[in-house]
Design a protein around this motif. Structure first.
Motif, PDB file in Angstrom:
ATOM      1  N   GLY A   1       4.737   0.406   1.012  1.00 49.81           N
ATOM      2  CA  GLY A   1       4.938   1.616   1.793  1.00 49.81           C
ATOM      3  C   GLY A   1       6.162   1.598   2.690  1.00 49.81           C
ATOM      4  O   GLY A   1       6.837   2.622   2.831  1.00 49.81           O
TER       5      GLY A   1
ATOM      6  N   SER B   1      -0.364  -5.095   1.000  1.00 50.89           N
ATOM      7  CA  SER B   1       0.215  -4.296  -0.084  1.00 50.89           C
ATOM      8  C   SER B   1       0.735  -2.965   0.430  1.00 50.89           C
ATOM      9  O   SER B   1       1.785  -2.490  -0.005  1.00 50.89           O
ATOM     10  N   ALA B   2       0.001  -2.370   1.349  1.00 55.21           N
ATOM     11  CA  ALA B   2       0.436  -1.096   1.919  1.00 55.21           C
ATOM     12  C   ALA B   2       1.755  -1.267   2.674  1.00 55.21           C
ATOM     13  O   ALA B   2       2.632  -0.404   2.595  1.00 55.21           O
TER      14      ALA B   2
ATOM     15  N   LEU C   1      -5.279   3.787   4.131  1.00 50.35           N
ATOM     16  CA  LEU C   1      -5.968   3.369   2.909  1.00 50.35           C
ATOM     17  C   LEU C   1      -5.934   1.857   2.728  1.00 50.35           C
ATOM     18  O   LEU C   1      -6.889   1.261   2.244  1.00 50.35           O
ATOM     19  N   GLY C   2      -4.817   1.244   3.117  1.00 52.65           N
ATOM     20  CA  GLY C   2      -4.743  -0.214   3.042  1.00 52.65           C
ATOM     21  C   GLY C   2      -5.743  -0.887   3.968  1.00 52.65           C
ATOM     22  O   GLY C   2      -6.351  -1.900   3.616  1.00 52.65           O
TER      23      GLY C   2
ATOM     24  N   GLU D   1      -0.654   7.351   5.811  1.00 51.67           N
ATOM     25  CA  GLU D   1      -1.800   7.433   4.906  1.00 51.67           C
ATOM     26  C   GLU D   1      -1.978   6.135   4.117  1.00 51.67           C
ATOM     27  O   GLU D   1      -3.102   5.667   3.928  1.00 51.67           O
ATOM     28  N   SER D   2      -0.872   5.546   3.668  1.00 50.54           N
ATOM     29  CA  SER D   2      -0.988   4.283   2.933  1.00 50.54           C
ATOM     30  C   SER D   2      -1.504   3.167   3.832  1.00 50.54           C
ATOM     31  O   SER D   2      -2.273   2.318   3.380  1.00 50.54           O
ATOM     32  N   LEU D   3      -1.109   3.180   5.105  1.00 53.45           N
ATOM     33  CA  LEU D   3      -1.647   2.177   6.039  1.00 53.45           C
ATOM     34  C   LEU D   3      -3.142   2.377   6.249  1.00 53.45           C
ATOM     35  O   LEU D   3      -3.909   1.407   6.293  1.00 53.45           O
TER      36      LEU D   3
ATOM     37  N   PHE E   1      -3.991  -4.246   3.296  1.00 52.40           N
ATOM     38  CA  PHE E   1      -3.003  -3.882   4.312  1.00 52.40           C
ATOM     39  C   PHE E   1      -1.629  -4.454   3.981  1.00 52.40           C
ATOM     40  O   PHE E   1      -0.606  -3.792   4.169  1.00 52.40           O
TER      41      PHE E   1
ATOM     42  N   PHE F   1       3.348   7.281   4.580  1.00 48.71           N
ATOM     43  CA  PHE F   1       3.281   5.881   4.993  1.00 48.71           C
ATOM     44  C   PHE F   1       2.055   5.641   5.867  1.00 48.71           C
ATOM     45  O   PHE F   1       1.346   4.648   5.686  1.00 48.71           O
TER      46      PHE F   1
END
Length: 58
Positions: free
Chosen positions: A35, A30-31, A21-22, A17-19, A28, A15
């Motif tokens: 996520g 979408s993340a 990358l977002g 990591e998704s933030l 952000f 999670f």
């Protein structure tokens, strides 16, 4: 119990990591939308039925 903690830490790391990358790719929202449920649903099931996954693996 240790497996549940390991997977909980893994989902938290994914999670975060998704933030990251977002934020990096300007996605952000979408993340968060993807996520956050992807983090909360498995953690909820780990907390509600901690021994079920162990019995399925044995």
């Amino acid at each position: 119990m240790k497996n549940n903690q390991l997977f909980t830490y893994l989902f938290i790391a994914l999670f975060v990591e998704s933030l990251f990358l977002g934020f990096f790719y300007d996605a952000f929202t979408s993340a968060l939308v993807i996520g956050l449920p992807a983090l909360l649903v498995p953690v909820y099931f780990f907390k509600m039925a901690p021994k079920v996954m162990r019995s399925l693996l044995i």
